[in-house]
Design an enzyme around this catalytic site. Structure first.
Site, PDB file in Angstrom:
ATOM      1  N   HIS A   3       0.882  -1.178   0.000  1.00 28.26           N
ATOM      2  CA  HIS A   3       0.000   0.000   0.000  1.00 28.26           C
ATOM      3  C   HIS A   3       0.915   1.222   0.000  1.00 28.26           C
ATOM      4  O   HIS A   3       1.985   1.191   0.615  1.00 28.26           O
ATOM      5  CB  HIS A   3      -0.834   0.120   1.281  1.00 28.26           C
TER       6      HIS A   3
ATOM      7  N   ASP B 201       2.129   2.098   3.413  1.00 29.09           N
ATOM      8  CA  ASP B 201       3.086   1.174   4.049  1.00 29.09           C
ATOM      9  C   ASP B 201       4.509   1.667   3.821  1.00 29.09           C
ATOM     10  O   ASP B 201       5.373   1.511   4.678  1.00 29.09           O
ATOM     11  CB  ASP B 201       3.071  -0.227   3.416  1.00 29.09           C
TER      12      ASP B 201
HETATM   13  C1  XUL Z   1      -7.623  -6.509   4.357  1.00 31.70           C
HETATM   14  C2  XUL Z   1      -6.815  -6.920   3.201  1.00 31.70           C
HETATM   15  C3  XUL Z   1      -5.967  -5.865   2.592  1.00 31.70           C
HETATM   16  C4  XUL Z   1      -5.914  -5.905   1.105  1.00 31.70           C
HETATM   17  C5  XUL Z   1      -5.190  -4.759   0.484  1.00 31.70           C
HETATM   18  O1  XUL Z   1      -8.408  -7.518   4.894  1.00 31.70           O
HETATM   19  O2  XUL Z   1      -6.817  -8.071   2.817  1.00 31.70           O
HETATM   20  O3  XUL Z   1      -4.695  -5.970   3.126  1.00 31.70           O
HETATM   21  O4  XUL Z   1      -5.312  -7.086   0.659  1.00 31.70           O
HETATM   22  O5  XUL Z   1      -5.675  -3.535   0.896  1.00 31.70           O
END
Ligand code: XUL
Ligand code: CO
Length: 436
Positions: A101, A104
């Site tokens: 992300h 992150d």
């Molecule tokens: C949350 C989840 C996230 C997504 C990306 O449950 O799985 O980490 O994979 O935002």
């Protein structure tokens, strides 16, 4: 160069007889199975958020894990150290991909402009490290759910100001994913749902969510990003109801808003079970509808009703998952991303390695089992046999729509009662056990 995981050297394949907990027993990246190497089939990715940013905190307690890359006081220095540590980890583990992300990899600043500047600095470093190591980005995404501004959703927020903010984050996140050569981009609707219908205009929220995705499709085209877009279904958590509930809901949503050509699904095992489905079900539904894209590999706990994001070790899960993935033609842009975190008590650096090694081995075994199932066809034959009557002249006419209700009635009046047949579930379960 500072070493952040000094206790572990490069993880190697040592074969099933090895007793070394820091070696692969089954994942042999160069070994060929059904015409492709294991690495090409499995396309393992490490996720940035849990693996490097998750430090054991839960709703009842603070962080338990201390990592050496976290020791800098300055947040940007910490972000740079974390990126170096991440690439050390990827390389030592021997995966080919990573996922992230935006938030992150670089801490959010007070303004969007400053935040994006920070992202550029870190992305430049990530790009250099990718070039140095050969690592590739499987997918990027934005975090439009943690910041308080998103408490009532991002694209589904009642305030267009927040919608606009989410759009800006997505815009930048797609751009940096493109810059890193990302093979895909994920939309997980973290707070795209509701806590109570008493304050929710569901129709508007769904329309706005679709609009946000359409704008993302437009932007993708305008910058020439040809990575695959994915929606990641999840039924609840953090909201009581999420609009991307499961693969079926996502498919209906994509069809309604004419978005099917632009999206595939990123199926997460623990999200499937939260939706009261099996991982197997969500993969199969996606495969038969041509929208199976990528996988967030993890598992839940049978006795805990939330998204525990544990590392996948169940051979039934990995075998059946690989069976579906192989039969669907294998991954193209997608892969197996470990969206999983070590337990709160697993505080050592080595635990991060054990977790990934065990899951990679579990999927390697799943791949081998799936390949044998495909070669020998015991399940395929049983299914073919079960539906064989549909291949008879009568069955073919029915399936082709050549028999209307009147003709079907005439046929029944002439042919009488159908003959019941066993579904053979126990036999098939026994056969599967023999393969596992
Ligand atoms: C949350 C989840 C996230 C997504 C990306 O449950 O799985 O980490 O994979 O935002
Ligand atoms: Co996920």
């Amino acid at each position: 160069m500072r070493e952040y995981f000094p206790e572990v050297k490069n993880v190697k394949y040592e074969g099933p007889d090895s007793k070394n907990p820091l070696a692969f027993k089954h994942y042999n990246p160069g070994e060929t199975i059904m015409g492709k190497t294991m690495a090409e089939h499995l396309r393992f990715a490490v996720c940035y958020w849990h693996t490097f940013k998750g430090l054991g905190a839960d709703q009842f307690g603070a962080d338990t894990i201390v990592r050496s890359y976290d020791d800098a006081a300055d947040p940007m220095q910490r972000a740079e150290q974390t990126m170096h540590a991440a690439f050390e980890f990827f390389t030592k583990l021997g995966v080919d991909f990573w996922c992230f992300h935006d938030r992150d990899i670089a801490p959010e600043a007070d303004t969007l402009a400053e935040t994006n500047k920070r992202l550029d600095t870190i992305v430049a470093l990530a790009k250099t490290l990718q070039n140095d190591t050969g690592l590739k980005c499987l997918w990027g995404t934005t975090n439009a759910f943690s910041h308080p501004r998103f408490m009532a959703g991002a694209g589904t927020n009642p305030d267009p100001h927040v919608f606009a903010y989410a759009a800006c984050q997505i815009k930048k996140a797609i751009e940096i994913t493109h810059e890193l050569g990302g093979q895909g981009y994920v939309f997980w609707g973290g707070r795209e749902g509701y806590d109570t219908l008493l304050n929710t205009d569901m129709k508007r929220e769904l329309d706005h969510l679709a609009l946000l995705l359409q704008l993302a499709v437009d932007h993708k085209k305008s910058i020439g990003f040809d990575g695959q877009f994915y929606i990641e279904p999840k039924p609840k958590e953090p909201t009581k109801h999420q609009y991307d509930f499961d693969a079926g809901n996502c498919f209906a949503f994509l069809q309604k808003y004419n978005l099917v050509p632009h999206f595939k699904l990123n199926i997460e095992a623990n999200h499937a079970t939260l939706a009261a489905h099996t991982f197997h079900h969500e993969l199969e539904f996606s495969a038969v509808n041509g929208i199976l894209g990528s996988v967030d590999a993890n598992r839940g706990d049978l006795l805990l009703g939330w998204d525990t994001d544990q590392f996948p070790t169940d051979l039934y899960d990995t075998s059946l998952a690989m069976y579906i993935i192989l039969r669907a033609g294998g991954f193209t842009t997608g892969g197996l991303n470990f969206d999983a975190h070590v337990r709160r008590q697993s505080i050592d650096n080595a635990d991060l390695f054990y977790a990934h090694i065990g899951s990679m081995d579990a999927f390697a075994r799943g791949l081998k089992i799936a390949a044998r199932l495909i070669e020998d066809k015991p399940l395929e034959k049983a299914i073919q046999d079960r539906y064989a009557a549909w291949d008879s002249p009568f069955g073919k006419d029915v399936a082709a729509g050549k028999m209307d209700f009147a003709k079907l009635q005439a046929w029944i009046l002439e042919n009488g009662q159908p003959t019941p047949r066993s579904g053979r579930q126990e036999l098939l379960e026994n056969i599967l056990n023999e393969y596992i």
